[in-house]
Scaffold this active site. Structure first.
Site, PDB file in Angstrom:
ATOM      1  N   ASP A 143       0.884  -1.167   0.000  1.00 28.69           N
ATOM      2  CA  ASP A 143       0.000   0.000   0.000  1.00 28.69           C
ATOM      3  C   ASP A 143       0.921   1.215   0.000  1.00 28.69           C
ATOM      4  OD1 ASP A 143      -1.621   2.185   0.585  1.00 28.69           O
ATOM      5  OD2 ASP A 143      -2.816   1.124   2.082  1.00 28.69           O
ATOM      6  N   VAL A 144       0.996   1.915  -1.134  1.00 27.22           N
ATOM      7  CA  VAL A 144       1.992   2.981  -1.269  1.00 27.22           C
ATOM      8  C   VAL A 144       1.742   4.143  -0.315  1.00 27.22           C
ATOM      9  CG1 VAL A 144       2.535   2.412  -3.666  1.00 27.22           C
ATOM     10  CG2 VAL A 144       0.743   4.113  -3.164  1.00 27.22           C
TER      11      VAL A 144
ATOM     12  N   ASN B  77       3.289   4.730 -10.508  1.00 31.97           N
ATOM     13  CA  ASN B  77       2.055   4.624 -11.276  1.00 31.97           C
ATOM     14  C   ASN B  77       0.806   4.435 -10.428  1.00 31.97           C
ATOM     15  OD1 ASN B  77       0.372   3.723 -13.756  1.00 31.97           O
ATOM     16  ND2 ASN B  77       0.346   1.894 -12.457  1.00 31.97           N
TER      17      ASN B  77
ATOM     18  N   TYR C 265      -8.534  14.164  -7.834  1.00 28.81           N
ATOM     19  CA  TYR C 265      -7.625  13.544  -8.804  1.00 28.81           C
ATOM     20  C   TYR C 265      -6.803  14.602  -9.523  1.00 28.81           C
ATOM     21  CZ  TYR C 265      -6.151  10.443 -12.632  1.00 28.81           C
ATOM     22  OH  TYR C 265      -5.415   9.707 -13.537  1.00 28.81           O
TER      23      TYR C 265
ATOM     24  N   LYS D 260      -2.678  15.222  -9.443  1.00 24.52           N
ATOM     25  CA  LYS D 260      -1.896  15.060 -10.663  1.00 24.52           C
ATOM     26  C   LYS D 260      -1.145  16.351 -11.013  1.00 24.52           C
ATOM     27  CE  LYS D 260      -2.743  10.745 -11.447  1.00 24.52           C
ATOM     28  NZ  LYS D 260      -1.649   9.750 -11.388  1.00 24.52           N
TER      29      LYS D 260
END
Length: 261
Positions: A70-71, A97, A166, A170
């Site tokens: 789990d990053v 990613n 999101y 980004k």
């Protein structure tokens, strides 16, 4: 001399490798002879990715390592990169990613804070944690250096309606990319970003049936083969460290990106 010049096997970490773009990139690298640590939340999907690599290619396949990660959890990220060091000895590439879109179609005034936090923790904090661990290892290893490629998405450039979490993460990844590029110069650590638009994955399946546009209409959008993205990432990854693709945009040719909104 660095690894790509000595003929030694190059090693990579691919996060979000259990599906979609991460899976396609991991398979592309394995088929090209890279050793790849596949990181993701579910070991079974990572093992499915590794099993896709053999395809009769004449190039010897690289070794794969499946690591449940789990990053957004610092201890998971530390364990991932420790395992890479123990199993492969060095790290030449991180493909950052792993990501999530969050609740779709939710207006900004209705977005729950927990949903915002989940997207930020995965897309931004997770990317930072992985980049930090990769940077540390690339700086300390001998020969020194390596490459980090961040998946920015075209939402790093322009938003879609109802995508504030999101889109914000980004856009922040672009700042992460630039800072890593600058701070990595003394240590032969290159960093670039690939902004992807409408690659055919489970995450973009809704594009085919219709997705909300800036004018309020629903409209189907074209998609491209995800393998075209994977080949682009591989090209970026296999450049000598003296060269870098700082930013690349790869998208379905006819998607409404140029002129969006």
């Amino acid at each position: 001399m660095n690894a790509e010049l000595t003929g030694e096997t190059r090693t990579a970490v691919v996060t979000g490798a259990g599906s979609g773009i991460g899976r396609s990139v991991a398979v592309e690298l394995l088929r090209a002879g890279w050793s790849v640590a596949l990181a993701g939340r579910r070991v079974e999907t990572l093992e499915e990715t590794a099993a896709l690599a053999p395809d009769g290619t004449s190039t010897p396949l690289g070794a794969s390592l499946c690591a449940r990660t789990d990053v957004s959890e610092p201890q998971d990220v530390a364990a991932l990169f420790s395992s890479v060091r123990e199993n492969f000895g060095r790290l030449d590439l991180l493909f950052n990613n792993a990501g999530t879109f969050g609740p779709g179609g939710v207006p900004v005034e209705e977005l729950p804070y927990d949903a915002w936090r989940h997207v930020v923790d995965t897309n931004l904090n997770g990317a930072f944690l992985c980049a930090q661990a990769a940077f540390r290892q690339m700086k300390e290893q001998d020969p020194q250096g390596g490459r980090i490629i961040n998946n920015g998405s075209i939402s790093a450039q322009v938003p879609r309606p109802h995508s504030i979490a999101y889109t914000t993460t980004k856009h922040a990844l672009t700042g992460l990319t630039k800072s890593l590029s600058l701070d990595g110069r003394p240590y032969r650590i290159a960093c670039g970003q690939i902004d992807i638009g409408n690659a055919a994955t489970d995450m973009t399946e809704r594009m085919r049936s219709g997705i909300l546009q800036a004018n309020g209409e629903l409209m189907p959008e074209p998609v491209m083969d995800v393998s075209d993205v994977a080949r682009t990432v591989r090209h970026m990854a296999e450049l000598p460290l003296e060269a870098n693709v700082q930013f690349a945009t790869v998208l379905a040719t006819n998607m409404p990106f140029i002129g969006r909104g």
